[in-house]
Design a protein around this motif. Structure first.
Motif, PDB file in Angstrom:
ATOM      1  N   GLU A 182       1.000  -1.152   0.052  1.00  0.00           N
ATOM      2  CA  GLU A 182       0.095   0.177   0.070  1.00  0.00           C
ATOM      3  C   GLU A 182       0.993   1.206   0.072  1.00  0.00           C
ATOM      4  OE1 GLU A 182      -3.013  -0.260   3.050  1.00  0.00           O
ATOM      5  OE2 GLU A 182      -4.148   1.296   2.144  1.00  0.00           O
ATOM      6  N   GLY A 221       0.657   5.780  -0.521  1.00  0.00           N
ATOM      7  CA  GLY A 221      -0.030   6.922  -0.769  1.00  0.00           C
ATOM      8  C   GLY A 221       0.320   8.068   0.152  1.00  0.00           C
ATOM      9  N   LEU A 253      -0.372  -3.254  -7.917  1.00  0.00           N
ATOM     10  CA  LEU A 253      -0.834  -2.108  -7.085  1.00  0.00           C
ATOM     11  C   LEU A 253      -1.997  -1.673  -8.020  1.00  0.00           C
ATOM     12  CD1 LEU A 253       2.128  -0.590  -5.669  1.00  0.00           C
ATOM     13  CD2 LEU A 253       0.467  -1.469  -4.517  1.00  0.00           C
ATOM     14  N   VAL A 254      -3.211  -1.185  -7.388  1.00  0.00           N
ATOM     15  CA  VAL A 254      -4.387  -0.358  -8.059  1.00  0.00           C
ATOM     16  C   VAL A 254      -4.646   0.839  -7.213  1.00  0.00           C
ATOM     17  CG1 VAL A 254      -5.413  -2.422  -9.206  1.00  0.00           C
ATOM     18  CG2 VAL A 254      -5.878  -1.846  -6.803  1.00  0.00           C
ATOM     19  N   GLU A 255      -5.003   1.760  -8.099  1.00  0.00           N
ATOM     20  CA  GLU A 255      -5.132   3.086  -7.454  1.00  0.00           C
ATOM     21  C   GLU A 255      -6.722   2.957  -7.188  1.00  0.00           C
ATOM     22  OE1 GLU A 255      -4.370   6.211  -9.943  1.00  0.00           O
ATOM     23  OE2 GLU A 255      -3.816   7.714  -8.349  1.00  0.00           O
ATOM     24  N   TRP A 306      -2.683   3.761  -3.448  1.00  0.00           N
ATOM     25  CA  TRP A 306      -2.498   2.729  -4.260  1.00  0.00           C
ATOM     26  C   TRP A 306      -2.420   1.364  -3.285  1.00  0.00           C
ATOM     27  CZ3 TRP A 306      -1.396   2.560  -9.552  1.00  0.00           C
ATOM     28  CH2 TRP A 306      -1.173   3.992 -10.343  1.00  0.00           C
ATOM     29  N   GLN A 343      -3.930  -5.303  -5.385  1.00  0.00           N
ATOM     30  CA  GLN A 343      -5.338  -5.640  -5.795  1.00  0.00           C
ATOM     31  C   GLN A 343      -6.031  -6.689  -5.053  1.00  0.00           C
ATOM     32  OE1 GLN A 343      -4.972  -7.030  -9.862  1.00  0.00           O
ATOM     33  NE2 GLN A 343      -3.829  -8.452  -9.646  1.00  0.00           N
TER      34      GLN A 343
END
Lengths: 330, 326
Positions: B237, B239, B309-311, B317, B320
């Motif tokens: 993770e 951000g 990683l997905v936003e 991020w 997934q």
């Protein structure tokens, strides 16, 4: 019969120090005039920075350090042990009843012994069990209490992670069925996720095995969570002593306040309002006269700076003791 | 703002007797000028290996993947081999502060001599100039009596003082990027508060980029702008710090936050993350966290979801698999 398991009365521990063989011998005042009573079945916390004397006090209570003056009494069910006058045979008995869990689980376990041998060693040394079968039984019993996998007993310590190693150290400390455990920074070397696990284990074992703990730590948030009573040490003295909830909600001594405010908050918006202490803990070789905290106190009173106020605890509310300097010198 | 450091698709593997160990897998991170990136994770999560990859300090049995890039100032440092090139990064553009200040100073050389030596190596200046810079820097980090400290050895200083001297030494060459690997872990809380405040002031003043590695979420919350949470070599993770700590999505991040003893709520029980971090030799396939995940999805548990990683929110991020089960 008293409710207390341990009474520490006016204990001082001094060490001799000589820089080199021609210089004068000096005294290091590691622990000064400590009075504490540890109730049966309680979790007694001892916090302070490095150099505050918390480990020395813990070792003195275990009889591993010489006590310079005062006495420590261990109240067993049928007998009192006075550690200042204890005989060699009595000391052996006492060792079965009081044990230590070390800080660093990587250094505390011999890499050449299997887990079974590590846990069994105290039984063999203290001659508690009569034969190998009995020893094995006892080892398996305590290992499962400490949530160790029984298949792991045949392995060597290098195969284990920090949390598992600490559980092995705990099993070794508990195998002689002690009543009193000194846990010296026992979770300091562990990751947070495992730290919580070990703390929960210690808490559960207390109920299950009727243990009393002296829990030494520099981490206030950990102490707050597990201990019933907390003593804050600074430069060999206890500066505040209170039930933990009272201490954290209503700290009275300026050192305790500074310590509490220095814990970094995990809320980024709550920017730290740390009461900044300037300087560092003075040397225990020549501690300041009067209040030992006066060199770093953020708001010293007039009489305090003069050094007129001797160290001494006074009771401000039931069970809450504070060093008098912070109470009377305003 | 200008990007100081960009790491793209970095894998780090070690060849050992027991086989090839994956220490870091497919990491992409970036640090802008004046920004503090905090990397959190347990021991064994690959935080320090990542930092050492930037300095090219990993041991000889390290294997990097071919398409990995660590770009500092437009140059890919992974491709650097000559001593001269490496010198430009180590202590030049990038400085590092280590965890244990006693172990990172040479014990038999005076503090001052060590500070002067590195300045002479990286800057084209004379010895007395280097001394002036060093003394200034020592004063800047709050050491009094600098002339005396300059001529002392590391063992003569206390822990807090040593870490200050280490910071002074790391900053005296004016690096663009500072790597701080657990800089306050060995210090007492009151000293930690002093050192953190000092670091924050200096970072602001010199506008450098910083990677701050720690296992302490509280320290990260107080210092970092961006945060990356690592587990078993992967970023699970990342951000802005506010977003991640207030609104964590990955079960591991949530677990880390829940495991912290909360001083404001003493009654709350301590919640450990169940299980142990797997050995790097027994790395799970698919989602690396699936062996400890408290409520995994069916596909996640079987290891059918790859790490990616997905936003989920702008700039936030999450892996997934973790985004689905968290």
């Amino acid at each position: 019969m008293s409710d207390n398991l341990i009474s520490v009365n006016n204990v001082c521990v001094n060490f001799d120090y000589q820089e080199n063989f021609i210089s004068k011998k000096q005294k290091i005042h590691a622990v000064q005039n400590i009075n504490i009573k540890i109730k049966k079945g309680s979790f007694f916390g001892l916090v302070g920075e490095s150099g505050s004397g918390k480990t020395t006090l813990g070792r003195a209570i275990l009889g591993a350090n010489k006590i310079s003056s005062g006495n420590v009494i261990f109240h067993d069910d049928d007998k009192d042990y006075d550690l200042t006058t204890i005989s060699k045979d009595e000391l052996k008995e006492y060792r079965k009843k009081a044990q230590l869990i070390f800080q660093d689980p990587y250094a505390a376990l011999s890499p050449r012994m299997t887990v079974r041998d590590i846990i069994a060693e105290p039984l063999e040394v203290m001659k508690i069990t009569k034969n190998k079968q009995e020893t094995d039984e006892r080892v398996r019993e305590i290992a499962s209490k400490c949530r160790l996998n029984l298949e792991h007993l045949r392995r060597f310590p290098h195969a284990f992670s920090g949390g598992q190693r600490q559980r092995i150290s705990i099993a070794r400390a508990l195998v002689s069925s002690p009543k009193f455990i000194v846990a010296d920074e026992s979770v300091a070397a562990l990751d947070v996720s495992i730290q919580a696990d070990i703390l929960n284990l210690l808490k559960n074992l207390r109920k299950e095995l009727n243990l009393t703990y002296l829990f030494i730590s520099h981490d206030l948030s950990v102490v707050a969570h597990v201990c019933d009573v907390v003593a804050v040490m600074y430069l060999g003295h206890i500066v505040e002593l209170a039930p933990s909830k009272e201490l954290f909600n209503n700290p009275k001594h300026s050192y305790t306040k500074a310590l509490l405010s220095s814990i970094p908050s995990i809320d980024p918006e709550k920017q730290s309002k740390a009461i900044e202490l300037t300087g560092e803990i003075p040397s225990a070789m020549n501690p300041p006269s009067g209040c030992v905290f006066k060199t770093r106190c953020p708001n010293p009173g007039h009489d305090c700076k003069g050094g007129d106020i001797e160290m001494g605890l006074i009771e401000v509310s039931p069970g809450h003791w504070v060093d008098q300097c912070c109470v009377i010198s305003k | 703002m200008e990007e100081l450091l960009k790491i793209n698709n970095l894998d780090v593997k070690f060849d050992t007797d027991e086989g090839r160990i994956t220490a870091v897998e497919n990491i992409s991170l970036s640090v802008k000028q004046g920004e503090v990136l905090g990397i959190v994770g347990e021991s064994g999560s690959g935080k320090s290996v990542t930092a050492k990859a930037i300095m090219q300090l990993n041991p000889g049995n390290t294997i990097y993947n071919d398409d990995a890039e660590i770009i500092i100032d437009g140059e890919n440092v992974i491709k650097f081999t000559s001593k001269e090139d490496l010198m430009k990064i180590r202590g030049g553009k990038v400085s590092m502060i280590f965890q244990e200040p006693m172990a990172s100073f040479a014990p038999a050389i005076k503090i001052g001599d060590q500070m002067v030596e590195q300045l002479l190596l990286h800057k084209n200046i004379k010895k007395d100039e280097a001394k002036t810079i060093s003394l200034d820097m020592l004063t800047r980090v709050g050491i009094t009596d600098t002339e005396k400290r300059f001529n002392q050895y590391a063992f003569e200083l206390s822990g807090g003082m040593r870490q200050r001297a280490m910071i002074a030494m790391a900053l005296s060459t004016m690096p663009k990027l500072l790597l701080a690997d657990e800089p306050t872990t060995a210090l007492d809380v009151t000293i930690q508060a002093q050192v953190l405040k000092l670091m924050k002031d200096i970072i602001k003043e010199y506008k450098m980029g910083v990677i701050f590695i720690t296992h302490d979420l509280g320290v990260i919350a107080q210092t970092a702008d961006q945060i990356a949470v690592m587990y078993l070599g992967c970023v699970v993770e990342k951000g802005p710090v506010n977003e991640i700590l207030k609104n964590p999505k990955h079960p591991y991040t949530k677990g880390l936050i829940a495991a912290l003893p909360d001083v404001n709520n003493l009654e709350a029980p301590l919640k450990p993350i169940p299980g142990n971090i797997p050995s790097p030799l027994e790395r799970p396939t698919g989602c690396v966290f699936r062996t400890r995940c408290p409520h995994p999805t069916k596909e996640g548990k079987e290891g059918k979801i790859d790490m990616k990683l997905v936003e989920v929110e702008p700039g936030h991020w999450v892996d997934q698999c973790g985004a689905k089960c968290g």
